[in-house]
Write an enzyme that holds these catalytic residues in place. Structure first.
Site, short mmCIF file in Angstrom:
data_model
loop_
_atom_site.label_atom_id
_atom_site.label_comp_id
_atom_site.label_asym_id
_atom_site.label_seq_id
_atom_site.Cartn_x
_atom_site.Cartn_y
_atom_site.Cartn_z
N CYS A 150 19.77 -16.12 -3.33
CA CYS A 150 20.94 -15.67 -2.54
C CYS A 150 20.74 -15.77 -1.03
O CYS A 150 21.70 -15.98 -0.29
CB CYS A 150 21.34 -14.26 -2.95
SG CYS A 150 19.97 -13.11 -3.08
N HIS A 233 24.07 -10.38 2.75
CA HIS A 233 22.83 -10.70 3.47
C HIS A 233 23.17 -11.26 4.85
O HIS A 233 23.87 -12.27 4.97
CB HIS A 233 22.02 -11.75 2.70
CG HIS A 233 21.44 -11.27 1.40
ND1 HIS A 233 21.45 -9.95 1.01
CD2 HIS A 233 20.82 -11.96 0.41
CE1 HIS A 233 20.85 -9.85 -0.16
NE2 HIS A 233 20.47 -11.04 -0.56
N1 LIG Z 1 21.46 -9.44 -7.06
C1 LIG Z 1 21.60 -10.56 -6.38
O1 LIG Z 1 22.11 -10.57 -5.23
C2 LIG Z 1 21.18 -11.86 -6.98
C3 LIG Z 1 21.50 -13.03 -6.32
C4 LIG Z 1 21.11 -14.26 -6.85
C5 LIG Z 1 20.42 -14.30 -8.05
N2 LIG Z 1 20.11 -13.12 -8.69
C6 LIG Z 1 19.43 -13.21 -10.00
O2 LIG Z 1 20.40 -12.89 -11.00
C7 LIG Z 1 19.78 -12.24 -12.11
C8 LIG Z 1 20.45 -10.88 -12.32
O3 LIG Z 1 20.27 -10.08 -11.16
P1 LIG Z 1 20.97 -8.65 -10.99
O4 LIG Z 1 20.82 -8.34 -9.57
O5 LIG Z 1 22.32 -8.64 -11.61
O6 LIG Z 1 19.98 -7.72 -11.88
P2 LIG Z 1 20.29 -6.30 -12.55
O7 LIG Z 1 21.34 -5.58 -11.81
O8 LIG Z 1 18.97 -5.66 -12.75
O9 LIG Z 1 20.90 -6.70 -14.01
C9 LIG Z 1 20.11 -7.25 -15.04
C10 LIG Z 1 20.96 -7.51 -16.28
O10 LIG Z 1 20.11 -8.06 -17.31
C11 LIG Z 1 20.18 -7.22 -18.47
N3 LIG Z 1 18.88 -7.17 -19.14
C12 LIG Z 1 17.75 -6.53 -18.71
N4 LIG Z 1 16.76 -6.70 -19.60
C13 LIG Z 1 17.28 -7.43 -20.63
C14 LIG Z 1 16.75 -7.92 -21.86
N5 LIG Z 1 15.47 -7.68 -22.22
N6 LIG Z 1 17.55 -8.67 -22.66
C15 LIG Z 1 18.83 -8.92 -22.30
N7 LIG Z 1 19.39 -8.48 -21.15
C16 LIG Z 1 18.61 -7.74 -20.32
C17 LIG Z 1 20.59 -5.86 -17.94
O11 LIG Z 1 21.18 -5.11 -19.00
P3 LIG Z 1 21.12 -3.47 -19.05
O12 LIG Z 1 22.28 -2.99 -18.21
O13 LIG Z 1 21.29 -3.16 -20.48
O14 LIG Z 1 19.79 -3.07 -18.49
C18 LIG Z 1 21.60 -6.26 -16.88
O15 LIG Z 1 22.83 -6.60 -17.49
C19 LIG Z 1 18.29 -12.14 -11.75
O16 LIG Z 1 17.60 -13.25 -12.31
C20 LIG Z 1 18.29 -12.24 -10.23
O17 LIG Z 1 17.09 -12.72 -9.70
C21 LIG Z 1 20.48 -11.91 -8.19
#
Ligand SMILES: NC(=O)c1ccc[n+]([C@@H]2O[C@H](COP(=O)([O-])OP(=O)(O)OC[C@H]3O[C@@H](n4cnc5c(N)ncnc54)[C@H](OP(=O)(O)O)[C@@H]3O)[C@@H](O)[C@H]2O)c1
Length: 340
Positions: A150, A233
């Site tokens: 991001c 950001h």
């Molecule tokens: N946040 C950002 O700005 C951003 C930007 C670019 C890329 N990313 C990438 O996008 C991805 C998601 O980021 P996020 O910020 O949305 O993270 P997050 O808020 O921590 O959400 C993670 C998601 O994955 C699920 N999950 C966790 N463990 C799991 C498992 N064992 N099996 C299946 N599902 C599972 C969680 O479900 P539960 O609710 O049940 O825990 C939740 O829906 C990551 O790879 C991150 O690096 C994030």
């Protein structure tokens, strides 16, 4: 009518929620399967999510029952496109399996981002990279297309139209929102009224991904800092050029960077919008612009000797994640139809 059935993996996380919000407004893609971690399978989305976006949870989606990831159910439901917001450590095993089963995976995780046949796609910069999917075996197999990290995305979009001046060196400092660290980051008490001057792996990602996306060997020197801001950001950037431009040349290059005929619903006609020399951009305007959250805002242009400096703002959840993935899926549909 929405014709293309999709699934959102990791739908309860911050990127997942952003997919839900954007897809509820999207005319092509219908999210018919939502997954979270296994313990939430069988409950309604509205009970399984701690909704954290500055908008209402779309009512219909709130009633959707969360599933566990069932590959045969995906096919049975007629799903072809998968939007992945999984943590990288889960994505690394799940996404290749989906590809092998013929699905089109648009991923936000970094797990597969550095494979040589997996594009890091930003349609306004490197749309031709989509053809790498044939190296993954498409159309006989499915494929994975990733977004950039991001903090890389906003920088890449702001710099792409400036390449004509010959970029020599890039110095960037980021002021990254809590939501960039997912749900846990947004709610971390340690980050309240604080700033963290190190983000694990982030500077390496910027260096590697920017070089790949802009196809440059230019030296890139990043500092990445997490700040107590919910979304968006901010980055301060100094660039050294071969041909030293004036600030109005930079402004002109951003103004001329337009996509009126590209016909992707999520692609802004002006991906970079300059907001002037003083107090903008600010993270609180992250969800502004057209489409909301998809434009990179710039401001505070200045010239010091042979350097041009500016500030940029990129919505990490929209342009830097879910919106970027949706834009990539739109590019796929425009280029290949829904031939899956
Ligand atoms: N946040 C950002 O700005 C951003 C930007 C670019 C890329 N990313 C990438 O996008 C991805 C998601 O980021 P996020 O910020 O949305 O993270 P997050 O808020 O921590 O959400 C993670 C998601 O994955 C699920 N999950 C966790 N463990 C799991 C498992 N064992 N099996 C299946 N599902 C599972 C969680 O479900 P539960 O609710 O049940 O825990 C939740 O829906 C990551 O790879 C991150 O690096 C994030």
């Amino acid at each position: 009518m929405k014709e293309i059935k999709t699934a959102v993996l990791g739908a309860t996380g911050l990127v997942g929620q952003t997919f839900i919000w954007l897809l509820s407004r999207h005319k092509w893609f219908d999210p018919v399967m939502l997954t979270a971690s296994a313990s939430k399978a069988g409950i309604e989305y509205k009970s399984g999510v701690e909704w954290s976006l500055p908008f209402e949870l779309p009512e219909e989606t709130g009633k959707t029952i969360l599933s566990s990831l069932d590959y045969s159910l995906l096919s049975k439901l007629g799903i072809k496109i998968i939007f992945s917001a999984l943590p990288s450590e889960i994505a690394i095993s799940v996404e290749p399996k989906l590809r092998n089963r013929g699905f089109a995976v648009f991923s936000n995780a970094s797990a597969m981002r550095y494979d040589k046949d997996v594009p890091i796609l930003i349609p306004e910069i490197n749309s031709e990279k989509i053809d790498l999917i044939t190296d993954q075996g498409y159309p006989e197999r499915g494929f994975i297309i990733t977004n950039a990290n991001c903090s890389t995305t906003g920088l890449a979009v702001a710099l792409a139209p400036l390449r004509k001046f010959g970029i020599n060196k890039i110095f960037v400092s980021t002021y990254q929102a809590l939501s960039g660290a997912g749900f846990a980051g947004l709610n971390s008490p340690e980050l309240r009224r604080n700033a963290l001057p190190w983000i694990n792996g982030e500077e390496e990602k910027i260096t590697k991904e920017l070089a790949e996306i802009l196809q440059t060997e230019t030296q890139i020197m990043p500092f990445c800092v997490r700040v107590d801001v919910p979304y968006g950001h901010l980055e301060t950037v100094w660039v050294e050029f071969d041909i030293i431009p004036e600030t109005f040349d930079i402004q002109q290059a951003w103004n001329d960077f337009t996509f009126r005929d590209f016909e992707l619903p999520s692609l802004p006609s002006n991906p970079v919008k300059y907001l002037g020399p003083r107090v903008h951009p600010q993270p609180k305007m992250s969800f502004e612009g057209s489409p909301p959250g998809m434009q990179v805002f710039t401001g505070r242009l200045k010239k010091e000797n042979n350097l041009i400096g500016f500030v940029l703002l990129c919505n990490n959840l929209v342009k830097g994640a879910a919106g970027g993935s949706i834009e990539n899926a739109e590019l796929f549909i425009r280029r290949y139809g829904d031939n899956l």
